[in-house]
Design a protein around this motif. Structure first.
Motif, short mmCIF file in Angstrom:
data_model
loop_
_atom_site.label_atom_id
_atom_site.label_comp_id
_atom_site.label_asym_id
_atom_site.label_seq_id
_atom_site.Cartn_x
_atom_site.Cartn_y
_atom_site.Cartn_z
N GLY A 219 0.79 -1.23 0.00
CA GLY A 219 0.00 0.00 0.00
C GLY A 219 0.81 1.27 0.00
N ASP A 220 2.12 1.16 -0.05
CA ASP A 220 2.99 2.35 -0.04
C ASP A 220 4.11 2.13 -1.04
N PRO A 221 3.99 2.66 -2.26
CA PRO A 221 4.95 2.37 -3.31
C PRO A 221 6.26 3.15 -3.24
N GLU A 222 6.38 4.09 -2.33
CA GLU A 222 7.54 4.97 -2.29
C GLU A 222 8.77 4.25 -1.73
N ARG B 41 14.36 10.11 -8.81
CA ARG B 41 15.01 11.38 -8.48
C ARG B 41 16.34 11.06 -7.81
N ALA B 42 17.38 11.82 -8.14
CA ALA B 42 18.72 11.53 -7.64
C ALA B 42 19.28 12.68 -6.81
N PHE B 43 19.95 12.32 -5.71
CA PHE B 43 20.66 13.26 -4.85
C PHE B 43 22.08 12.72 -4.66
N ILE B 44 23.07 13.58 -4.67
CA ILE B 44 24.44 13.11 -4.51
C ILE B 44 25.09 13.72 -3.28
N ASN B 45 25.92 12.90 -2.62
CA ASN B 45 26.72 13.30 -1.47
C ASN B 45 25.88 13.91 -0.35
N ARG B 46 24.70 13.30 -0.13
CA ARG B 46 23.82 13.70 0.98
C ARG B 46 23.41 12.44 1.74
N GLU B 47 23.85 12.31 2.96
CA GLU B 47 23.53 11.12 3.75
C GLU B 47 22.29 11.37 4.61
N GLY B 48 21.57 10.30 4.91
CA GLY B 48 20.46 10.37 5.84
C GLY B 48 19.20 11.02 5.29
N ILE B 49 19.01 11.03 3.99
CA ILE B 49 17.80 11.61 3.41
C ILE B 49 16.60 10.71 3.70
N ASP B 50 15.54 11.30 4.27
CA ASP B 50 14.31 10.55 4.51
C ASP B 50 13.24 11.03 3.52
N PHE B 51 12.03 10.52 3.65
CA PHE B 51 10.99 10.87 2.67
C PHE B 51 10.61 12.35 2.73
N SER B 52 10.62 12.91 3.91
CA SER B 52 10.31 14.33 4.04
C SER B 52 11.38 15.17 3.35
N ASP B 53 12.64 14.80 3.56
CA ASP B 53 13.73 15.52 2.90
C ASP B 53 13.61 15.41 1.38
N ALA B 54 13.39 14.18 0.91
CA ALA B 54 13.34 13.93 -0.54
C ALA B 54 12.23 14.73 -1.22
N GLN B 55 11.11 14.86 -0.52
CA GLN B 55 9.99 15.58 -1.10
C GLN B 55 10.19 17.08 -1.12
N SER B 56 11.01 17.58 -0.20
CA SER B 56 11.20 19.03 -0.10
C SER B 56 12.48 19.53 -0.77
N MET B 57 13.44 18.61 -1.02
CA MET B 57 14.73 19.01 -1.59
C MET B 57 14.70 18.99 -3.11
N GLN B 58 15.52 19.83 -3.69
CA GLN B 58 15.69 19.86 -5.13
C GLN B 58 16.63 18.73 -5.55
#
Length: 204
Positions: A63-66, A97-114
């Protein structure tokens, strides 16, 4: 941009020559929202084994595809393309979506970060597609975080292969070697004024 493998891979860089598989720090790979803890490690394998699911697949909770996948490397790398082989019946991710050299990204971070880059994904069940990076942005990558926000309508998201192509710079290893050298100075590199007529003794 997706590249279709419509050629003989013996004449191109599809397989091991450009694969970053051996530079991934597999024991430290992790995922958020995986239904089976540690299953994410099974999706990193040799290109020739990309369609095999015998070692398991990465699947999100019901029920949660993310999904978020954290990929550290044993040395800094340059990434030129990414390949994703998803599951059938609507379980393939439809965006990455890709992020580089950033540790500890959670779902809230991923949704708000560029993100550094985003791709719309096709259902790549045969492993014939790869997605080109904006290469100039994917230099000196010590770790990569991939965010898969949704899929093609399935109750879960499934990934059986993540492939990365590029080259390793081995920068981390060189930096460590330099630090070790500086911590063990050579006395001949630290001459005092006595050797240039300054009246002070040589450092022992």
């Amino acid at each position: 941009m997706a590249c279709l493998h419509d050629h003989s891979c013996e004449d191109h860089d599809c397989s091991s020559d450009w694969s970053l598989y051996k530079h991934i720090d597999i024991p430290k790979v992790s995922a958020l929202n995986e239904s089976v803890h540690g299953s994410v490690k099974s999706v990193f394998k040799a290109w020739e084994q990309r369609l095999s699911s015998s070692e398991g697949v990465l699947e999100s909770n019901e029920g949660d595809p993310e999904l978020i996948v954290f990929i550290p490397f044993t040395s800094d790398v340059k990434i030129k393309s990414i390949s994703i082989v998803g599951g059938a019946d609507g379980t393939s991710p439809n965006k990455m979506r890709a992020f580089i050299n950033r540790e500890g990204i959670d779902f809230s971070d991923a949704q708000s970060m560029q993100a550094v880059q985003e791709w719309d994904l096709a259902e790549n069940l045969q492993g014939v597609l790869e997605y080109q990076t904006r290469y100039s942005r994917f230099q000196g990558v010590g770790n990569l975080t991939l965010h898969f926000p949704d899929n093609y309508g399935g109750d879960t998201s499934r990934i059986q292969y993540i492939g990365l192509k590029g080259e390793a710079t081995q920068l981390k290893r060189d930096v460590v070697a330099t630090i070790v050298y500086e911590l063990m100075p050579n006395p001949s590199d630290h001459k005092t004024k006595s050797e240039s007529g300054g009246g002070m003794s040589h450092v022992e």
